[in-house]
Enzyme design. Structure first.
Site, PDB file in Angstrom:
ATOM      1  N   TYR A  61      -0.157  42.173  42.512  1.00 23.19           N
ATOM      2  CA  TYR A  61       0.234  41.072  43.409  1.00 23.19           C
ATOM      3  C   TYR A  61       0.090  39.759  42.654  1.00 23.19           C
ATOM      4  CZ  TYR A  61       0.098  37.930  47.474  1.00 23.19           C
ATOM      5  OH  TYR A  61       0.338  36.926  48.380  1.00 23.19           O
ATOM      6  N   ASP A  85      -2.493  37.473  34.874  1.00 22.85           N
ATOM      7  CA  ASP A  85      -2.862  36.885  36.154  1.00 22.85           C
ATOM      8  C   ASP A  85      -4.315  37.270  36.438  1.00 22.85           C
ATOM      9  OD1 ASP A  85      -3.332  36.260  38.770  1.00 22.85           O
ATOM     10  OD2 ASP A  85      -1.397  36.962  39.513  1.00 22.85           O
ATOM     11  N   LYS A 103      -9.076  31.207  42.823  1.00 18.65           N
ATOM     12  CA  LYS A 103     -10.240  31.759  43.528  1.00 18.65           C
ATOM     13  C   LYS A 103     -11.550  31.140  43.006  1.00 18.65           C
ATOM     14  CE  LYS A 103      -7.768  35.670  45.207  1.00 18.65           C
ATOM     15  NZ  LYS A 103      -7.608  36.036  46.579  1.00 18.65           N
TER      16      LYS A 103
HETATM   17  C1  LIG Z   1      -3.945  38.456  41.251  1.00 21.67           C
HETATM   18  C2  LIG Z   1      -3.470  37.446  42.244  1.00 21.67           C
HETATM   19  N1  LIG Z   1      -2.508  36.596  41.893  1.00 21.67           N
HETATM   20  C3  LIG Z   1      -2.071  35.639  42.738  1.00 21.67           C
HETATM   21  C4  LIG Z   1      -2.580  35.532  44.007  1.00 21.67           C
HETATM   22  C5  LIG Z   1      -2.080  34.470  44.942  1.00 21.67           C
HETATM   23  O1  LIG Z   1      -3.071  33.524  45.152  1.00 21.67           O
HETATM   24  P1  LIG Z   1      -3.050  32.611  46.476  1.00 21.67           P
HETATM   25  O2  LIG Z   1      -3.355  33.499  47.624  1.00 21.67           O
HETATM   26  O3  LIG Z   1      -4.112  31.579  46.201  1.00 21.67           O
HETATM   27  O4  LIG Z   1      -1.722  32.000  46.549  1.00 21.67           O
HETATM   28  C6  LIG Z   1      -3.578  36.415  44.419  1.00 21.67           C
HETATM   29  C7  LIG Z   1      -4.141  36.338  45.780  1.00 21.67           C
HETATM   30  O5  LIG Z   1      -4.901  37.141  46.216  1.00 21.67           O
HETATM   31  C8  LIG Z   1      -4.044  37.389  43.513  1.00 21.67           C
HETATM   32  O6  LIG Z   1      -5.000  38.264  43.857  1.00 21.67           O
END
Ligand SMILES: Cc1ncc(COP(=O)(O)O)c(C=O)c1O
Length: 410
Positions: free
Chosen positions: A131, A223, A251
């Site tokens: 994700y 990511d 986060k």
């Molecule tokens: C690996 C990863 N990338 C991107 C995101 C997106 O972040 P946000 O919810 O702050 O937009 C998340 C959200 O959980 C994530 O776990």
């Protein structure tokens, strides 16, 4: 007027929703959250990852209050941005230059644009089950051999610029890059899949990705929105000795406030406006309060023993896995670093196996835990987190409750 009447589905982000109504939280301190009826729960969701110090850590709270007294938002450079960026760069030297944004989704979107502009190629290779936020390039799925939007409202033309592969499928990636490498402007991956519950990573696959991207001049984006500062002071890529071209963080680095960062090789980052032509902007980007919270969080984390926290999760995991095996239950328990999840499925080693796990039974487990004052993730496909504020007693209660639930199943 209630939540359901004013917010679609009663919430401001879909995974917060569960029936009949999610808890409405009034207060959060250390490892615990309190709902509006005054009941406390030990929290393993931790706002889906950021609160690794526990809620309202005193050092972070003091720094935030001090910063609010100084300045909240000015639309000018401020020192907290510099403090946080320096700390991140010191911890993760391959983030040679950094740009702040406000959420993981936004930082991913920007990093993809920057990688595409740098490489001069249009397509993105991503992996099923990883994700990368609620942006148009990330919300895709396979359908009859094509990549299509996984949400209405996203133009098929956008999704058709994404190629999907499977995490760990070296042969598949080799074939895609052999056939289409000249079109691929970025490869993006969550090094540890942590948005499907959690699946322990495949280090050799990640090292292979680094090599094949270098050989084909394709920027590699890690990511690390979840994994950044989650199992060590830095990223998971660093544990492998892998240097991505770009890294995305969010986060934990925001200390509970909206903040994300992406960064990497100087020659890539220097194409961003106003230095270069690639437009990336935001009124709230580098918000001094978020940066102060992030900086205070990192300063606290620097003093902590991640090995101890990782070991605590390893111990829970060993205990529960051995209970599952000895009792002949057909369930799985995965953990990695400070993350863990229980799956109602005999196998949970891949995205496809996790999709087969029993989600209704998971929700029964969630409600059982809630009754015992323990708040685990309200979804099978999220991961639970341990924080530095949880005590041995909290962990024993968690472990006992999981086993009691498993024992109650035929
Ligand atoms: C690996 C990863 N990338 C991107 C995101 C997106 O972040 P946000 O919810 O702050 O937009 C998340 C959200 O959980 C994530 O776990």
């Amino acid at each position: 007027m209630d939540f359901q009447e004013i917010f679609p589905g009663g919430v401001n982000s879909p995974v917060r929703r569960y029936d009949p109504h999610p808890l409405i939280i009034k207060k959060a301190r250390g490892p615990r959250i309190m709902d509006i009826s005054g009941r406390w729960f030990t929290d393993y969701c931790l706002a889906f990852g950021p609160m690794i110090l526990g809620h309202s850590d005193p050092a972070v709270r003091d720094e935030v209050i001090r910063q609010i007294d100084d300045a909240v938002l000015t639309g000018t450079p401020t020192l907290p941005e510099l403090n946080l960026a320096r700390e991140i760069k010191e911890a993760i030297p391959h983030m040679e230059k950094i740009r702040f944004a406000n959420s993981g989704s936004e930082a991913v979107l920007h990093s993809l644009r920057v990688a595409r502009a740098f490489s001069g190629r249009k397509k993105v290779l991503k992996f099923n089950g990883c994700y990368h936020g609620a942006n148009d390039y990330s919300l895709v799925r396979n359908s009859d051999g094509s990549v299509i939007p996984s949400s209405p409202g996203i133009p098929g033309e956008v999704s058709s610029t994404v190629i999907l592969s499977e995490y760990g499928d070296r042969t598949g990636v080799e074939r895609i890059i052999r056939e289409k490498g000249y079109e691929i402007g970025a490869v993006i991956i969550e090094p540890v899949m942590a948005n499907v519950g959690v699946i322990p990573p495949d280090p050799e696959f990640l090292i292979f990705l680094r090599e094949i991207c270098s050989e084909n001049d394709i920027p590699l984006i890690m990511d690390e929105v979840i994994t950044g500062f989650r199992m060590r002071y830095g990223t998971y890529s660093q544990m492998l000795g892998v240097k991505p071209d770009l890294t995305v963080l969010s986060k934990i680095v925001g200390g509970g406030f909206p903040l994300s960062a992406f960064g990497g090789r100087k020659e890539i980052m220097d194409i961003i406006s106003p230095e270069g032509p690639v437009y990336v902007a935001g009124t709230f980007s580098g918000n001094p309060v978020s940066c102060a919270a992030g900086f205070a969080t990192l300063k606290e984390l620097k003093k902590k023993d991640y090995n101890l926290l990782n070991r605590m999760v390893e111990e829970i995991s060993e205990d529960i896995v051995s209970y599952i095996t000895s009792s002949g239950k057909r369930y799985s328990f995965n953990s990695f670093g400070t993350m863990f999840q229980l799956f109602f499925s005999p196998e949970a080693s891949s995205y496809s196996s996790i999709l087969r796990s029993d989600r209704d039974l998971y929700m029964k487990f969630f409600r059982f835990m809630l009754e015992r004052g323990i708040y685990v993730e309200p979804s099978q496909t999220e991961t639970n987190f341990l924080s530095f504020s949880h005590s041995d007693e909290d962990i024993n209660a968690l472990r006992d409750s999981i086993k009691t639930f498993l024992r109650s199943l035929k």
